[in-house]
Scaffold this motif. Structure first.
Motif, PDB file in Angstrom:
ATOM      1  N   GLY A  58      29.039   7.906 105.156  1.00  0.00           N
ATOM      2  CA  GLY A  58      27.719   8.413 104.802  1.00  0.00           C
ATOM      3  C   GLY A  58      27.322   9.613 105.653  1.00  0.00           C
ATOM      4  O   GLY A  58      27.867   9.831 106.739  1.00  0.00           O
ATOM      5  N   HIS A  75      33.312  16.446  98.585  1.00  0.00           N
ATOM      6  CA  HIS A  75      33.229  15.924  97.232  1.00  0.00           C
ATOM      7  C   HIS A  75      34.531  16.249  96.514  1.00  0.00           C
ATOM      8  O   HIS A  75      35.007  17.371  96.561  1.00  0.00           O
ATOM      9  N   ASP A  90      33.055   8.253  95.296  1.00  0.00           N
ATOM     10  CA  ASP A  90      31.702   7.867  94.905  1.00  0.00           C
ATOM     11  C   ASP A  90      31.613   7.345  93.476  1.00  0.00           C
ATOM     12  O   ASP A  90      30.529   7.283  92.903  1.00  0.00           O
ATOM     13  N   GLY A 112      27.027  10.385  96.675  1.00  0.00           N
ATOM     14  CA  GLY A 112      27.245   9.025  97.148  1.00  0.00           C
ATOM     15  C   GLY A 112      26.605   7.964  96.276  1.00  0.00           C
ATOM     16  O   GLY A 112      25.729   8.235  95.456  1.00  0.00           O
ATOM     17  N   GLN A 168      31.714   6.475  99.499  1.00  0.00           N
ATOM     18  CA  GLN A 168      30.611   7.246 100.070  1.00  0.00           C
ATOM     19  C   GLN A 168      29.270   6.696  99.607  1.00  0.00           C
ATOM     20  O   GLN A 168      29.046   6.490  98.410  1.00  0.00           O
ATOM     21  N   ILE A 169      28.397   6.486 100.563  1.00  0.00           N
ATOM     22  CA  ILE A 169      27.079   5.925 100.280  1.00  0.00           C
ATOM     23  C   ILE A 169      26.017   6.985 100.526  1.00  0.00           C
ATOM     24  O   ILE A 169      26.059   7.722 101.515  1.00  0.00           O
ATOM     25  N   HIS A 170      25.066   7.037  99.611  1.00  0.00           N
ATOM     26  CA  HIS A 170      23.956   7.983  99.758  1.00  0.00           C
ATOM     27  C   HIS A 170      22.904   7.362 100.675  1.00  0.00           C
ATOM     28  O   HIS A 170      22.180   6.465 100.276  1.00  0.00           O
ATOM     29  N   GLY A 187      35.238  10.592 100.509  1.00  0.00           N
ATOM     30  CA  GLY A 187      34.096  10.745  99.608  1.00  0.00           C
ATOM     31  C   GLY A 187      34.234  10.109  98.244  1.00  0.00           C
ATOM     32  O   GLY A 187      33.837  10.703  97.243  1.00  0.00           O
TER      33      GLY A 187
END
Ligand SMILES: *Cc1c(COP(=O)(O)O)cnc(C)c1O
Length: 220
Positions: free
Chosen positions: A152, A69, A89, A124, A113-115, A87
């Protein structure tokens, strides 16, 4: 098991088109150098302070990946050298990276970045937030960043079905946005997914970049 043997085994088990990012966080420069001497050039770190301390004592031809992060106010410390930021986001962060890259006369490659995990702790964007960001063409005006794909992290679980389903969802989202927003952009081609415990599944589901730490350097 030695770093050399670990690296060899992992490299043998991943196909040619997949990049191996050796995640060296918490490990001292000597161990990074050992991996370097066995041919590894791409390393991943998740803390800005640790990363900048290592960069100055290690060889210049290492490609450093920021995988953790990233806070906006710390971008300036890594902008001069970072090879890829995994990362990203938020649009705000992307704009800051663009600004700092401009100051260094660089173009910085980024992954959004995807959650995908069940846990609420992982950072994300949701699928909707990703579309929201890309639908607005403003990001295309940022001339010193290049979005080259998605990243991810799967849920931390023994259940491989959950992990596989999450990787599948990331690949699906990637295919979707590739078609909708990057159809003329051959540079958009990376899916960063897979760590020590799940990189084999990630590769089966379409990963192009695996971030492997403990399987190379041992437990942290
Ligand atoms: C630590 C870390 C990894 C590597 O984890 P291992 O389980 O040691 O392979 C990969 N990706 C991110 C984002 C990490 O923080």
């Amino acid at each position: 098991m030695s770093i050399k043997t670990n690296l060899q085994r992992i490299k043998e088990s991943i196909p040619g088109g997949v990049n191996l990012i050796a995640v060296s966080k918490t490990h001292p420069p000597e161990l990074i150098l050992e991996a370097y001497h066995h041919g590894q050039r791409q390393f991943g770190e998740n803390k800005v302070q640790e990363l900048t301390a290592k960069v100055v004592v290690l060889p210049d031809d290492i490609e450093w990946h920021m995988i953790g992060h990233l806070q906006s106010n710390k971008v300036k410390y890594i902008a001069p050298f970072v090879s890829l930021i995994h990362g990203v986001d938020s649009y705000k962060l992307l704009k800051v990276i663009d600004k700092e890259a401009k100051k260094c006369h660089r173009n910085i490659k980024c992954l959004l970045q995807i959650h995908i995990a069940k846990e609420s702790t992982k950072f994300g964007l949701s699928g909707d937030e990703l579309h929201e960001l890309l639908k607005n063409d403003e990001w295309r005006t940022l001339s010193n960043v290049q979005i080259i794909g998605l990243m991810g992290m799967a849920t931390f679980t023994e259940n491989q079905d959950i992990v596989r389903a999450e990787f599948k969802s990331l690949k699906q989202l990637y295919d979707e946005v590739k078609e909708q927003y990057f159809s003329n952009d051959s540079g958009f081609r990376e899916i960063s997914m897979g760590m020590s415990d799940d990189y084999r599944i990630a590769i089966e589901e379409g990963s192009t970049m695996v971030r492997v730490g403990s399987a190379i350097f041992g437990e942290r």
